[in-house]
Scaffold this active site. Structure first.
Site: not given
Length: 356
Positions: A134, A114, A224, A269-270, A54, A168
């Site tokens: 998480h 994450h 994000n 996203d990242n 991720e 996140n």
């Protein structure tokens, strides 16, 4: 009869509202976009990383750190085992993932990593790894010390706070302080699912230190990925549903001031930063609707975006790689080091490309 008409009218209004929201969400997710492959010639999957990567960050000497095994609402495939952290030496042509041992008083069985970020102490060169975790659907940030010669991370601290309710990603700015994104407004699982349909800019960025915790930027549809510029003067945040990367200046009081936004043209996203050039590297969903409604016959694709000269009047936004899901699905991150590109995913495989 009058009551029935009122009920019917209310139902009609609700159905119309829901239909409008779904149509808007499809537009936001680029549901009609045809994903045209744009492959690189020298790419291969990394063995051993079968359940996502991720987030990826690369240390200055070319060692990539990777979080894997995320279990999260909407994630299609996840392992039965706990999440893990790996390294990959980008100087080694084998590109072999090495699992890091976790030492210290830490519950490895509930580890669910994450976003990640790294802080390097300029005085003693200690490397601190910050990991969004998480466990049992909670949100917290773990702080580890990375011991490279032992292939291990030593747990130092778990950070929880009421403002860190849906974290996140994280970017450390010290050994005990960081900026983090909350990607949802609601904490309730059902309301989280409804948030994309509601479609309001309610998410934020939080600054944490032992002395102060506060919201420092808000108004994002889904904040994000987050990262910092090489000179540590600016913060970059990806708003996945706004298709934009926000460039923000760090103020003396640690608040963030938006300087500009750059349209990435994809659901990114990242955010990773090339320490040599300052270029931004983004892992994106070219058609986010396919992430929300997974179909193995028509899987979500992958797009890698590079932004050059992000602080200039005319940043260059370039598509470096694109796939329709036949090779790699659901990209969440891309990290570049010299002539190597790593492409990570939420739940799928990891791709390494030689860009010589």
């Amino acid at each position: 009869m009058g009551k029935l008409l009122i009920v019917f009218a209310l139902i009609t209004v609700f159905v119309a509202f829901l239909g409008e929201r779904i149509i808007t969400l499809r537009k936001v997710c680029l549901a009609s976009r045809e994903v045209i492959p744009n492959h690189l010639p020298n790419c291969r999957h990394l063995k051993g990383l079968e359940y996502g990567s991720e987030d990826i960050t690369v240390l200055p000497h070319g060692l990539a750190i990777i979080s894997t095994g995320l279990k999260y609402p909407g994630v299609m495939f996840s392992p039965d085992s706990p999440g893990k952290i790996y390294t990959v030496d980008l100087h080694d042509p084998r590109l072999k993932p090495v699992e890091l041992k976790i030492a210290g008083a830490f519950d490895v069985h509930s580890f669910n990593p994450h976003g990640i970020g790294v802080y390097i102490d300029e005085k003693d060169h200690s490397v601190y790894l910050f990991v969004v975790n998480h466990p049992r659907d909670n949100s917290q940030v773990e702080v580890f010390r990375f011991v490279e010669e032992d292939n291990s991370i030593v747990h130092l601290n778990t950070i929880q706070h009421e403002l860190l309710y849906s974290v996140n990603d994280v970017v450390p700015v010290g050994a005990d302080r960081f900026y983090a994104t909350n990607d949802h407004y609601f904490s309730n699982a059902i309301m989280k699912r409804l948030e994309p349909v509601i479609g309001r800019p309610w998410t934020n960025v939080v600054y944490y230190s032992p002395d102060e915790v506060k919201v420092v930027a808000e108004g994002f549809f889904m904040a994000n990925g987050i990262n910092s510029s090489p000179d540590k003067r600016h913060i970059y945040v990806a708003d996945i549903f706004d298709h934009k990367i926000y460039v923000m200046a760090i103020q003396e009081n640690k608040n963030l001031t938006v300087i500009k936004s750059v349209d990435a043209g994809s659901l990114c996203d990242n955010v990773e930063v090339d320490l040599d050039t300052g270029d931004l590297w983004l892992g994106c969903f070219p058609n986010g609707w396919k992430m929300l409604h997974y179909d193995p016959e028509d899987p979500p694709g992958c797009e890698v975006i590079q932004i050059q000269n992000v602080h200039s009047e005319k940043p260059i936004v370039k598509q470096v790689y694109c796939d329709n899901g036949s090779i790699i699905q659901g990209c969440s991150v891309s990290a570049f080091y010299r002539d190597k590109l790593l492409i990570g995913t939420v739940f799928h495989k990891t791709l390494a490309c030689d860009m010589k």
